[in-house]
Design an enzyme around this catalytic site. Sequence first.
Site, PDB file in Angstrom:
ATOM      1  N   GLY A  21      55.318  -4.391   6.789  1.00  0.00           N
ATOM      2  CA  GLY A  21      56.145  -3.182   6.771  1.00  0.00           C
ATOM      3  C   GLY A  21      55.847  -2.211   5.641  1.00  0.00           C
ATOM      4  O   GLY A  21      56.714  -1.434   5.245  1.00  0.00           O
ATOM      5  N   SER A  22      54.593  -2.198   5.152  1.00  0.00           N
ATOM      6  CA  SER A  22      54.316  -1.274   4.041  1.00  0.00           C
ATOM      7  C   SER A  22      54.404   0.183   4.493  1.00  0.00           C
ATOM      8  O   SER A  22      54.813   1.048   3.712  1.00  0.00           O
ATOM      9  CB  SER A  22      52.959  -1.576   3.402  1.00  0.00           C
ATOM     10  OG  SER A  22      51.902  -1.232   4.268  1.00  0.00           O
ATOM     11  N   ASN A  23      54.055   0.469   5.747  1.00  0.00           N
ATOM     12  CA  ASN A  23      54.207   1.846   6.236  1.00  0.00           C
ATOM     13  C   ASN A  23      55.679   2.214   6.383  1.00  0.00           C
ATOM     14  O   ASN A  23      56.081   3.333   6.074  1.00  0.00           O
ATOM     15  CB  ASN A  23      53.470   2.038   7.561  1.00  0.00           C
ATOM     16  CG  ASN A  23      52.001   2.283   7.336  1.00  0.00           C
ATOM     17  OD1 ASN A  23      51.602   3.366   6.942  1.00  0.00           O
ATOM     18  ND2 ASN A  23      51.183   1.252   7.544  1.00  0.00           N
TER      19      ASN A  23
ATOM     20  N   ASN B 216      52.445   6.371  16.497  1.00  0.00           N
ATOM     21  CA  ASN B 216      51.811   5.161  15.992  1.00  0.00           C
ATOM     22  C   ASN B 216      50.832   5.538  14.891  1.00  0.00           C
ATOM     23  O   ASN B 216      50.307   6.652  14.879  1.00  0.00           O
ATOM     24  CB  ASN B 216      51.048   4.444  17.118  1.00  0.00           C
ATOM     25  CG  ASN B 216      50.418   3.141  16.643  1.00  0.00           C
ATOM     26  OD1 ASN B 216      51.047   2.369  15.905  1.00  0.00           O
ATOM     27  ND2 ASN B 216      49.183   2.891  17.041  1.00  0.00           N
TER      28      ASN B 216
ATOM     29  N   HIS C  16      47.227   4.183  13.268  1.00  0.00           N
ATOM     30  CA  HIS C  16      46.108   3.289  13.578  1.00  0.00           C
ATOM     31  C   HIS C  16      45.070   3.398  12.456  1.00  0.00           C
ATOM     32  O   HIS C  16      44.738   4.508  12.031  1.00  0.00           O
ATOM     33  CB  HIS C  16      45.485   3.694  14.924  1.00  0.00           C
ATOM     34  CG  HIS C  16      44.352   2.807  15.316  1.00  0.00           C
ATOM     35  ND1 HIS C  16      44.538   1.539  15.820  1.00  0.00           N
ATOM     36  CD2 HIS C  16      43.005   2.988  15.240  1.00  0.00           C
ATOM     37  CE1 HIS C  16      43.364   0.979  16.054  1.00  0.00           C
ATOM     38  NE2 HIS C  16      42.421   1.835  15.709  1.00  0.00           N
TER      39      HIS C  16
ATOM     40  N   ASP D 179      50.667   6.741  24.380  1.00  0.00           N
ATOM     41  CA  ASP D 179      50.705   6.865  25.839  1.00  0.00           C
ATOM     42  C   ASP D 179      50.405   5.488  26.440  1.00  0.00           C
ATOM     43  O   ASP D 179      50.430   4.487  25.717  1.00  0.00           O
ATOM     44  CB  ASP D 179      49.755   7.973  26.333  1.00  0.00           C
ATOM     45  CG  ASP D 179      48.298   7.673  25.999  1.00  0.00           C
ATOM     46  OD1 ASP D 179      47.987   6.513  25.633  1.00  0.00           O
ATOM     47  OD2 ASP D 179      47.468   8.589  26.112  1.00  0.00           O
TER      48      ASP D 179
ATOM     49  N   GLY E 203      47.717   4.114  27.323  1.00  0.00           N
ATOM     50  CA  GLY E 203      46.479   3.454  26.888  1.00  0.00           C
ATOM     51  C   GLY E 203      46.659   2.776  25.538  1.00  0.00           C
ATOM     52  O   GLY E 203      47.746   2.795  24.957  1.00  0.00           O
TER      53      GLY E 203
ATOM     54  N   ALA F 226      45.976   5.461   2.104  1.00  0.00           N
ATOM     55  CA  ALA F 226      45.957   6.744   2.835  1.00  0.00           C
ATOM     56  C   ALA F 226      47.064   6.782   3.893  1.00  0.00           C
ATOM     57  O   ALA F 226      47.703   7.819   4.109  1.00  0.00           O
ATOM     58  CB  ALA F 226      44.584   6.953   3.474  1.00  0.00           C
TER      59      ALA F 226
HETATM   60  C1  GRF Z   1      48.517  -0.772   9.418  1.00  0.00           C
HETATM   61  O1  GRF Z   1      47.206  -0.925   8.922  1.00  0.00           O
HETATM   62  C2  GRF Z   1      48.535   0.114  10.624  1.00  0.00           C
HETATM   63  O2  GRF Z   1      47.513   1.053  10.638  1.00  0.00           O
HETATM   64  C3  GRF Z   1      48.363  -0.847  11.754  1.00  0.00           C
HETATM   65  O3  GRF Z   1      49.046  -2.015  11.347  1.00  0.00           O
HETATM   66  C4  GRF Z   1      49.100  -2.070   9.938  1.00  0.00           C
HETATM   67  C5  GRF Z   1      50.543  -2.251   9.544  1.00  0.00           C
HETATM   68  O4  GRF Z   1      50.710  -2.517   8.197  1.00  0.00           O
HETATM   69  N1  GRF Z   1      48.864  -0.272  12.975  1.00  0.00           N
HETATM   70  P1  GRF Z   1      52.156  -2.539   7.553  1.00  0.00           P
HETATM   71  O5  GRF Z   1      52.963  -3.629   8.245  1.00  0.00           O
HETATM   72  O6  GRF Z   1      52.769  -1.188   7.701  1.00  0.00           O
HETATM   73  O7  GRF Z   1      51.887  -2.892   6.122  1.00  0.00           O
END
Ligand code: GRF
Length: 211
Positions: free
Chosen positions: A30-32, A127, A129, A161, A163, A193
């Site tokens: 969950g770092s994002n 999302n 990626h 979407d 895909g 980033a």
């Molecule tokens: C990230 O690298 C993201 O790009 C991918 O899954 C990873 C999730 O990392 N979709 P976190 O759980 O947010 O640290």
Amino acid sequence: MNNPGPSRPGFSFAPEIPGPRFGVLGSGKGSNFRALAEAWKEGTLGATPAIVLSDIETAGILPLGREFGIPTHFLPPGPFRTKMTPEAEEELVRHLREARVDFVVLAGFMRVIKAPLLEAFPGRILNIHPSLLPAFRGLEAWRQALEAGVPEAGCTVHLVDAGVDTGKILGQSRVPVLSGDTAESLHARIQVAEHELYPRIVREFAKQIQG
Ligand code: GRF
């Protein structure tokens, strides 16, 4: 809502944040999500995380959500490895609707999204990626980039979407591949980033759907 008044020692009040509400789906650490929640707490996100949902009971993103005072739920995904059952996805939609979310943010959610969720939030699922899409779709994109020997990797925020990693691109950040990089060191640099890109794009998206 009541004005919470001046802050007292030991208390910090989330600033009054107008703007749309969003649900977060994650399977990992969950770092994002943390980057988004910190921007929310600082009052710079322009949107409010209303619920955190995970298909993995032990995922770090669940305690992290609670740390930020956000309701969290584990939703059993069913027997498939790469997708949820239609029933499990309906349950997910029910939670998102109950939380009155306007859009959905995937933050490391490791299952492919199918019709129940896509149809409930058309054009409103984001999302992140870890590659410069359209290059290196799918799993461990940073490893794919390293093995392909490209000089530059990065991350992409896109709409979801039907895909896999194919939806409209909303923003990208570029990251150099350095000599001596391992898959781990490159992924770590991409994640730095990501934590700048995702809040920036969510802010723009929230502003756009408010009209
Ligand atoms: C990230 O690298 C993201 O790009 C991918 O899954 C990873 C999730 O990392 N979709 P976190 O759980 O947010 O640290």
